[in-house]
Design an enzyme around this catalytic site. Structure first.
Site, PDB file in Angstrom:
ATOM      1  N   ARG A  91      -1.142   0.784  16.499  1.00 21.85           N
ATOM      2  CA  ARG A  91      -1.526   1.947  15.699  1.00 21.85           C
ATOM      3  C   ARG A  91      -1.506   3.271  16.476  1.00 21.85           C
ATOM      4  NH1 ARG A  91       0.175  -1.157  12.557  1.00 21.85           N
ATOM      5  NH2 ARG A  91      -1.028  -2.161  10.915  1.00 21.85           N
ATOM      6  N   SER A 126      -2.017 -10.192   2.976  1.00 17.60           N
ATOM      7  CA  SER A 126      -1.885  -8.930   3.699  1.00 17.60           C
ATOM      8  C   SER A 126      -1.369  -9.271   5.091  1.00 17.60           C
ATOM      9  CB  SER A 126      -3.243  -8.223   3.786  1.00 17.60           C
ATOM     10  OG  SER A 126      -3.132  -7.045   4.562  1.00 17.60           O
ATOM     11  N   ASP A 157       0.816  -1.216   0.000  1.00 14.28           N
ATOM     12  CA  ASP A 157       0.000   0.000   0.000  1.00 14.28           C
ATOM     13  C   ASP A 157       0.850   1.266   0.000  1.00 14.28           C
ATOM     14  OD1 ASP A 157      -2.399  -1.472   0.088  1.00 14.28           O
ATOM     15  OD2 ASP A 157      -2.268  -1.663   2.254  1.00 14.28           O
ATOM     16  N   ASP A 173      -7.923  -0.146  10.957  1.00 12.04           N
ATOM     17  CA  ASP A 173      -6.753   0.684  11.208  1.00 12.04           C
ATOM     18  C   ASP A 173      -6.962   2.141  10.831  1.00 12.04           C
ATOM     19  OD1 ASP A 173      -5.221  -1.257  12.362  1.00 12.04           O
ATOM     20  OD2 ASP A 173      -4.144  -1.799  10.539  1.00 12.04           O
TER      21      ASP A 173
END
Length: 440
Positions: free
Chosen positions: A128, A209, A48, A157
């Site tokens: 995060r 992922s 990404d 996220d």
């Protein structure tokens, strides 16, 4: 009585309401694109964020991009990151070592609270806010106009990053390319990368992922998207932190963990830093097939999602901590923590609400409750299983004499008759009255 309202007034009123409720246009941000000159990007070097740098250049007037990678234990994933970031268009790259802060300020509070979300040990969730907080600090220091992240619009996220940004920089513009661009899949992302000569560490065949840090490794996508498919644990390259239970040794491994006020401080008598302790337990647990979890979880955004997690150290520590609490917490505190505190703490962490008054208040309660959660827990690790092998504490509430089946002076068994009569009185009264009403 009815009030007559002219049609023109009613039309104007309802039209205003309709405009107010209309969703924002695709790609809407709080600042016009032409005013965004400098962007701080949460950069991992994965698929990404690798393509986001050139995409930002193309779509945000060739803005300056400062890449920031928070080191929370990705290991070799950080190798060559600076060269890659600069080659693809970033002006600079920060690699911030957040490993100890991540463990002490985020992981340990969740461990002490026994916080799990549907058995998931929150490996992505509490990383995060740790990373996003540092993003904001760098964005402010650099005078950035916006912060960008590579989170998908279907995931959790995006919420975790953005709620943290709002907590520390409420005025900051946020760019989320997955909510703007026309790319619809990871295959299309690879197409974009190939067209822009962006090197990738994955292929279409290994396009899971993944998210890796000190605490865990997650796997999503590809064949795992169907819950009917068994994870290929024994496939070379699938597991990274350990082995499957079938491939674990035939001989058990014993490990002893020492806790001080709910925080693990030593393994097998050796005092270790938080980072070294987690790394050691990851190695021991991984070698014994500990910490594999395959679940379909309920995401915050409303859908169900299937993921496979590797959390060797975390699984060992949660088990050991819980065993220690069984002898050091009184019944009411233990039950209240398990029923109320643990699930709420997990929800707040999972939902990105880390920097909130309630989370701080819960942690204050937990710190008080954990004052006597000190001692040693011995576990036997065998082919994916964790088996209790002994627990001791200077603050134990377990008294062998009182609990013994033998005679003692602390407990008069005859007293139980009166206790049962009083405790069972409501049941007896109801049964008696029901019987009378039945006869009538």
């Amino acid at each position: 009585m009815y009030l007559a309202i002219p049609l023109e007034i009613m039309y104007n009123y309802t039209n205003k309401i309709s405009m107010a409720l209309r969703p924002a246009k695709k790609g809407f941000i709080t600042m016009k694109k032409e005013n965004i000159k400098k962007v701080v990007l949460a950069y991992s070097g994965g698929l990404d964020t690798s393509i986001i740098i050139p995409w930002l250049k193309e779509n945000y007037n060739n803005c300056e991009i400062i890449a920031v990678s928070g080191n929370v234990g990705q290991g070799t994933e950080l190798d060559g990151l600076e060269e890659k970031a600069l080659k693809t268009g970033a002006s600079k790259l920060y690699i911030e070592d957040l490993r100890e802060e991540y463990i002490t300020d985020y992981i340990w509070p969740c461990l002490k609270a026994d916080a799990k979300y549907e058995d998931y040990l929150l490996g992505t969730s509490h990383a995060r806010p740790c990373i996003a907080k540092r993003l904001v600090e760098i964005a402010k220091a650099e005078g950035a106009d916006a912060i960008c992240h590579g989170c998908t619009g279907k995931g959790n996220d995006q919420v975790r990053f953005e709620l943290t940004i709002k907590a520390f920089a409420p005025e900051m513009a946020i760019i989320a390319p997955w909510r703007e661009w026309d790319i619809k899949s990871r295959d299309q992302e690879i197409d974009y990368a190939e067209a822009h000569n962006i090197p990738l560490k994955i292929s279409r065949e290994t396009n899971y992922s993944k998210d890796k840090n000190l605490w865990h490794l997650s796997h999503e996508g590809m064949d795992l998207e169907s819950p009917a498919n068994e994870p290929q644990y024994n496939k070379p390259g699938f597991l990274e932190l350990g082995v499957s239970p079938e491939q674990a040794p035939d001989k058990p491994t014993y490990v002893t963990i020492h806790f001080e006020k709910g925080v693990p401080t030593a393994v097998d008598g050796e005092e270790l830093s938080p980072v070294a302790l987690v790394e050691k337990l990851n190695k021991i647990g991984g070698e014994n097939g500990i910490g594999l979890l395959d679940i379909v979880e309920n995401r915050l955004v409303g859908m169900k999602s299937r993921g496979v997690y590797e959390t060797p150290a975390g699984t060992i520590l949660y088990k050991a901590h819980n065993v220690l609490e069984t002898i050091t917490l009184d019944k009411e505190t233990f039950h209240f923590q398990q029923a109320m505190i643990a699930p709420k703490m997990a929800d707040l962490c999972y939902n990105g609400q880390w920097f909130t008054p309630l989370r701080e208040a819960i942690c204050a309660f937990v710190d008080k409750a954990q004052e006597h959660v000190t001692g040693d827990v011995k576990l036997k690790l065998y082919k994916g299983n964790l088996i209790n092998a002994g627990v001791t504490s200077p603050y134990t509430l377990y008294d062998e004499q009182t609990a013994s089946f033998g005679e003692d002076e602390d407990y008069n068994q005859a007293d139980a008759a009166g206790f049962i009569n009083l405790f069972g009185l409501p049941i007896k009264v109801k049964a008696t009255l029901d019987a009378k009403r039945g006869q009538n």
